[in-house]
Design an enzyme around this catalytic site. Sequence first.
Site, PDB file in Angstrom:
ATOM      1  N   GLU A  39       0.851  -1.197   0.000  1.00 30.12           N
ATOM      2  CA  GLU A  39       0.000   0.000   0.000  1.00 30.12           C
ATOM      3  C   GLU A  39       0.885   1.246   0.000  1.00 30.12           C
ATOM      4  O   GLU A  39       1.798   1.362   0.823  1.00 30.12           O
ATOM      5  CB  GLU A  39      -0.911  -0.007   1.239  1.00 30.12           C
ATOM      6  CG  GLU A  39      -1.608   1.302   1.537  1.00 30.12           C
ATOM      7  CD  GLU A  39      -2.476   1.789   0.384  1.00 30.12           C
ATOM      8  OE1 GLU A  39      -2.336   2.965   0.014  1.00 30.12           O
ATOM      9  OE2 GLU A  39      -3.288   0.988  -0.140  1.00 30.12           O
ATOM     10  N   SER A 116      -7.474   8.482  -2.367  1.00 29.03           N
ATOM     11  CA  SER A 116      -6.981   8.426  -0.991  1.00 29.03           C
ATOM     12  C   SER A 116      -5.763   7.514  -0.981  1.00 29.03           C
ATOM     13  O   SER A 116      -5.660   6.602  -1.793  1.00 29.03           O
ATOM     14  CB  SER A 116      -8.051   7.898  -0.026  1.00 29.03           C
ATOM     15  OG  SER A 116      -8.386   6.562  -0.336  1.00 29.03           O
ATOM     16  N   MET A 122     -10.132   3.867  -0.165  1.00 31.14           N
ATOM     17  CA  MET A 122     -11.306   4.712  -0.005  1.00 31.14           C
ATOM     18  C   MET A 122     -12.325   4.120   0.969  1.00 31.14           C
ATOM     19  O   MET A 122     -13.199   4.826   1.466  1.00 31.14           O
ATOM     20  CB  MET A 122     -11.945   4.953  -1.371  1.00 31.14           C
ATOM     21  CG  MET A 122     -12.856   6.151  -1.427  1.00 31.14           C
ATOM     22  SD  MET A 122     -12.011   7.749  -1.241  1.00 31.14           S
ATOM     23  CE  MET A 122     -11.337   7.959  -2.894  1.00 31.14           C
ATOM     24  N   THR A 127     -19.357   5.796   2.415  1.00 29.91           N
ATOM     25  CA  THR A 127     -20.652   5.805   3.107  1.00 29.91           C
ATOM     26  C   THR A 127     -21.154   4.406   3.438  1.00 29.91           C
ATOM     27  O   THR A 127     -22.168   4.264   4.125  1.00 29.91           O
ATOM     28  CB  THR A 127     -21.728   6.498   2.265  1.00 29.91           C
ATOM     29  OG1 THR A 127     -21.939   5.757   1.055  1.00 29.91           O
ATOM     30  CG2 THR A 127     -21.337   7.926   1.930  1.00 29.91           C
ATOM     31  N   ALA A 129     -22.537   2.202   1.465  1.00 32.20           N
ATOM     32  CA  ALA A 129     -23.706   1.762   0.699  1.00 32.20           C
ATOM     33  C   ALA A 129     -23.326   0.607  -0.226  1.00 32.20           C
ATOM     34  O   ALA A 129     -22.367   0.696  -0.984  1.00 32.20           O
ATOM     35  CB  ALA A 129     -24.283   2.914  -0.109  1.00 32.20           C
ATOM     36  N   VAL A 232       4.411   0.394  -5.426  1.00 30.34           N
ATOM     37  CA  VAL A 232       4.728  -0.533  -6.515  1.00 30.34           C
ATOM     38  C   VAL A 232       4.814   0.284  -7.794  1.00 30.34           C
ATOM     39  O   VAL A 232       3.831   0.889  -8.236  1.00 30.34           O
ATOM     40  CB  VAL A 232       3.663  -1.635  -6.633  1.00 30.34           C
ATOM     41  CG1 VAL A 232       3.879  -2.458  -7.901  1.00 30.34           C
ATOM     42  CG2 VAL A 232       3.708  -2.546  -5.406  1.00 30.34           C
ATOM     43  N   HIS A 438     -16.892   7.216  -7.985  1.00 30.07           N
ATOM     44  CA  HIS A 438     -17.245   5.875  -8.459  1.00 30.07           C
ATOM     45  C   HIS A 438     -16.676   5.600  -9.857  1.00 30.07           C
ATOM     46  O   HIS A 438     -17.360   5.098 -10.729  1.00 30.07           O
ATOM     47  CB  HIS A 438     -18.770   5.707  -8.491  1.00 30.07           C
ATOM     48  CG  HIS A 438     -19.411   5.769  -7.147  1.00 30.07           C
ATOM     49  ND1 HIS A 438     -20.776   5.926  -6.965  1.00 30.07           N
ATOM     50  CD2 HIS A 438     -18.883   5.701  -5.900  1.00 30.07           C
ATOM     51  CE1 HIS A 438     -21.052   5.952  -5.673  1.00 30.07           C
ATOM     52  NE2 HIS A 438     -19.930   5.806  -5.005  1.00 30.07           N
ATOM     53  N   ASN A 472     -13.093  -1.121  -8.985  1.00 25.53           N
ATOM     54  CA  ASN A 472     -14.221  -0.643  -9.772  1.00 25.53           C
ATOM     55  C   ASN A 472     -13.908  -0.569 -11.256  1.00 25.53           C
ATOM     56  O   ASN A 472     -14.815  -0.638 -12.093  1.00 25.53           O
ATOM     57  CB  ASN A 472     -14.650   0.739  -9.277  1.00 25.53           C
ATOM     58  CG  ASN A 472     -15.195   0.720  -7.867  1.00 25.53           C
ATOM     59  OD1 ASN A 472     -15.564  -0.324  -7.337  1.00 25.53           O
ATOM     60  ND2 ASN A 472     -15.243   1.880  -7.239  1.00 25.53           N
ATOM     61  N   THR A 484     -19.075  -0.693  -5.065  1.00 28.33           N
ATOM     62  CA  THR A 484     -18.154  -1.477  -4.235  1.00 28.33           C
ATOM     63  C   THR A 484     -18.565  -2.936  -4.120  1.00 28.33           C
ATOM     64  O   THR A 484     -17.717  -3.841  -4.230  1.00 28.33           O
ATOM     65  CB  THR A 484     -18.024  -0.850  -2.842  1.00 28.33           C
ATOM     66  OG1 THR A 484     -17.576   0.495  -2.966  1.00 28.33           O
ATOM     67  CG2 THR A 484     -17.040  -1.635  -1.990  1.00 28.33           C
TER      68      THR A 484
END
Length: 505
Positions: A39, A116, A122, A127, A129, A232, A438, A472, A484
């Site tokens: 990461e 992020s 993220m 949220t 959802a 990476v 998204h 995504n 997601t």
Amino acid sequence: MSRYPESVDVAIVGSGPTGAAYARILSEQVPRARVAMFEVGPTVSDPPGAHVKNIEDAEARAAAQRRSEGPGAGEATVDNPGAVKSGERRARPGTFLLSDGYRVDDEDGLPVAAFSSNVGGMAAHWTGACPRPGGSERIAFLPDMDELLDEADRLLGVTTDAFDAAPFTALVRERLAAVVDDGREPAAQVQRMPLAVRRREDGRLVWSGADVVLGDVTRGNPNFSLHDESLVTRVLVEDGRAAGVSVRDLRTGDVHEVRARFVVVAADALRTPQVLWASGIRPEALGRMLNDQTQVVYAARLRDVGPAAAAQVAASGALSEQSGVSWVPFTDEVPFHGQIMQLDASPVPLADDDPVIPGSIVGLGLFCAKDLQWEDRVEFTDQPDPYGMPAMRLRYTLTDRDRAVLERAREEIVRLAKAVGEPLGDRPFTMPLGASLHYQGTTRMGEVDDGRSVCGPDCEVWDVSGLFVAGNGVIPTATACNPTLTSVALAVRGARTIARKLSFV
């Protein structure tokens, strides 16, 4: 000595929900496999990858958000739609904007395209959802899609009953259903929003992040390792097969090679094609079919409600304990997805003698499916970005159909606002392009290798065996619902493929 292993069975680039899904499935199905996750950002929570809303101390939560903002850390951020109306390009807390290349002359671009950089990606800021795709959102050539979505529900900890005790939640759904449900199939009628959240015994909400996807089985797996602040820079390819990754330790600047039998790049829908491009892996479809969801927002004040119902319920987190979260599903006939939930305060100033009943101000959001275009894409230049990777340039244009759907959404959201209560403000607000976060399509899946996709149904890149893409960007359809759950479902399919192949090694 290097903090990285010399070799592993699987190298995973990115620690968001889809990278975590690969680690979880592999830990469950082939626990002897050595898996290393890399990461670029730091660890900002305990356990690693947890949602920052679960950090109860406000100062500690804000600090975690700032550490997630990568090269944008220290810049002004904004977290409510009202402030966006000023026209300022500001990221939400925990994210940072693409500083340049977000728009080309005479195109719409994605002016608030954001990222992020933190363990959990993220999903440390989302949220929660998790609606299921419907109609043309679904991937028709995957016969096991429903089972994969069930598995994604399990990994993300999706529930629909977290807000059942909220006093206004049934009222909001009833009022929406009265103007929406007629003529719709049951699955497309107004309902509770599936959310990645659980309630503790003390009543507090715990929002799912990548930590929930990883689970105890992955964290307790001695053959799994997580390496933060590790960039990476490229995938190693030998004889047409993935052979490992080159990693720059951002703490020391040193570069290391980690050999791997399989490589999974799950670095979000813009940075995954960036890693492939930097590696010389450049299929014709790479970065193409970029799509986002235009977003219209509005607010209404619930009518005919009194304070007694809400008096005993305290707000927790960013979503309401009073009015819950309701879902208006996408249909091909009505091509947008609706999310209705409480706003913390009215976006329109109210008179001093007109007090706001807790939970009575609800926000409405409609997300529109994009008209997919081959020319909508992310390109890469010879200039370096803040991480030293090839800088991005976004090519993105709304079609006449997109604009027509957006106008329909503006009309529909006013209708829904009037159904639930008294609309606030003169008109709905259209969010700047990119605001939904998204982004999809850039490493899209295809049923066959016809040059219009990057990977096959198992998420393996067509021209490089052993290389898998996740996130995504893999979704090949135009969607209006939050992506997601779908992207985690596709990651499950890819992880199972690697697990089967490893079981014979």
